[in-house]
Design an enzyme around this catalytic site. Structure first.
Site, mmCIF file in Angstrom:
data_model
loop_
_atom_site.group_PDB
_atom_site.id
_atom_site.type_symbol
_atom_site.label_atom_id
_atom_site.label_comp_id
_atom_site.label_asym_id
_atom_site.label_seq_id
_atom_site.Cartn_x
_atom_site.Cartn_y
_atom_site.Cartn_z
ATOM 1 C CG ASN A 96 -2.453 0.913 1.393
ATOM 2 O OD1 ASN A 96 -1.672 2.417 0.501
ATOM 3 N ND2 ASN A 96 -3.343 0.552 1.833
ATOM 4 C CG ASP A 118 -9.100 3.464 -7.395
ATOM 5 O OD1 ASP A 118 -8.928 3.905 -9.103
ATOM 6 O OD2 ASP A 118 -8.024 3.313 -7.166
ATOM 7 C CG ASP A 154 -10.957 8.674 -17.590
ATOM 8 O OD1 ASP A 154 -9.951 8.345 -16.263
ATOM 9 O OD2 ASP A 154 -11.841 8.504 -18.188
HETATM 10 C C1 LIG Z 1 -7.920 3.305 -11.549
HETATM 11 S S1 LIG Z 1 -6.163 1.927 -11.864
HETATM 12 C C2 LIG Z 1 -5.538 2.154 -12.756
HETATM 13 C C3 LIG Z 1 -4.330 0.927 -13.413
HETATM 14 C C4 LIG Z 1 -2.617 1.434 -13.799
HETATM 15 N N1 LIG Z 1 -2.395 2.499 -14.039
HETATM 16 C C5 LIG Z 1 -4.196 2.819 -15.690
HETATM 17 O O1 LIG Z 1 -4.120 3.593 -15.689
HETATM 18 O O2 LIG Z 1 -4.441 1.657 -16.362
HETATM 19 C C6 LIG Z 1 -5.924 2.690 -9.795
HETATM 20 C C7 LIG Z 1 -5.131 0.875 -9.791
HETATM 21 O O3 LIG Z 1 -4.324 1.770 -7.877
HETATM 22 C C8 LIG Z 1 -4.311 0.729 -7.300
HETATM 23 N N2 LIG Z 1 -4.458 1.824 -6.251
HETATM 24 C C9 LIG Z 1 -5.038 2.130 -5.098
HETATM 25 N N3 LIG Z 1 -5.230 2.861 -4.200
HETATM 26 C C10 LIG Z 1 -3.214 2.210 -4.229
HETATM 27 C C11 LIG Z 1 -1.950 2.362 -3.200
HETATM 28 N N4 LIG Z 1 -3.239 2.867 -1.542
HETATM 29 N N5 LIG Z 1 -1.505 1.474 -2.707
HETATM 30 C C12 LIG Z 1 -1.126 1.266 -4.175
HETATM 31 N N6 LIG Z 1 -1.997 0.789 -4.639
HETATM 32 C C13 LIG Z 1 -3.132 1.473 -5.383
HETATM 33 C C14 LIG Z 1 -5.225 0.074 -7.018
HETATM 34 O O4 LIG Z 1 -5.337 -1.169 -6.570
HETATM 35 C C15 LIG Z 1 -5.329 -0.121 -8.806
HETATM 36 O O5 LIG Z 1 -5.306 -0.845 -9.527
#
Ligand SMILES: C[S@@+](CC[C@H](N)C(=O)[O-])C[C@H]1O[C@@H](n2cnc3c(N)ncnc32)[C@H](O)[C@@H]1O
Length: 220
Positions: A96, A118, A154
């Site tokens: 994390n 996110d 986006d």
């Molecule tokens: C919306 S996806 C985008 C994935 C990739 N970067 C893309 O553009 O295709 C966001 C990713 O961030 C990860 N994520 C969100 N919060 C996180 C955190 N605190 N630490 C690590 N990963 C995280 C989620 O599990 C998810 O796989």
């Protein structure tokens, strides 16, 4: 959430400790020993299925990359790409981002990529956004002096929120595009989300920001 934590994914990750580093805290301040060189380290937080970081590592052998992803079931796709490509300058972490300072020492990272993080649109979830002030403080702790964040999304509202958050933190905007795919920016590497959402006609926003020099912040 249960779906994202399938045991088979954890097992697969555990079977490749040379690619998904199992105890990252042991490498704090010594990542260059693991890579076997002194090249700069760039990390991507929320690496997802790993298309961006894999292509970046292929294109830039003199930069070391670390992809950070919370969910094992997503990270296995990035692992598959790494197994296939065997890139010596790319490693993955199943951790994390809020624990970043457990894994990296002060000044160990040169650049942070946030790609399609996110957006957490509800105000009550603001603290989870990866561009929230507390995360910017965390990033500053592990980045070199005048370290950079490169951010794309986006989501217009999230982009606007992030620009304000960066500005209030005192970061300097060095690049901005409100329509990346129709801009003259060269060398864009698309992420999985970027492919998906741009295909739907969504506009892609992108910026680069830089922390001010540490002596300036200290008022010297
Ligand atoms: C919306 S996806 C985008 C994935 C990739 N970067 C893309 O553009 O295709 C966001 C990713 O961030 C990860 N994520 C969100 N919060 C996180 C955190 N605190 N630490 C690590 N990963 C995280 C989620 O599990 C998810 O796989």
């Amino acid at each position: 959430m249960r779906l994202r934590n399938k045991p088979w994914a954890k097992e697969k990750i555990a079977a490749y400790p040379q690619y998904v580093i199992p105890n990252p805290e042991e490498h704090k301040g010594r990542w260059n020993e693991l890579f076997g060189n002194d090249h700069p380290i760039h990390i991507e937080i929320g690496t997802g299925k790993g298309k961006f970081i894999t292509e970046m590592a292929k294109a830039n052998p003199n930069i070391n990359y670390i992809g950070i992803e919370l969910y094992p079931s997503v990270l296995v796709s990035a692992l598959d790409k790494l197994i296939e490509n065997e890139l010596p300058n790319l490693r993955l972490l199943n951790v994390n981002a809020k624990d970043l300072t457990n894994f990296f020492a002060e000044g160990e990272i040169e650049r942070i990529y946030l790609n399609f993080s996110d957006p957490w649109p509800k105000k009550r979830h603001e603290k989870r956004r990866l561009t929230y002030r507390a995360f910017l403080e965390l990033y500053e702790k592990v980045l070199v002096d005048e370290g950079e964040i490169h951010f794309k999304t986006d989501n217009q509202a999230f982009f606007e929120y992030s620009l304000v958050s960066f500005s209030q933190y005192g970061l300097v905007l060095t690049y901005v595009s409100l329509d990346l795919h129709n801009s003259d920016f060269e060398g864009n590497v698309m992420t999985e989300y970027e492919e998906k959402f741009s295909a739907k006609g969504n506009r892609i926003y992108r910026c680069e920001v830089k922390y001010p020099p540490k002596h300036q912040k200290a008022g010297l």
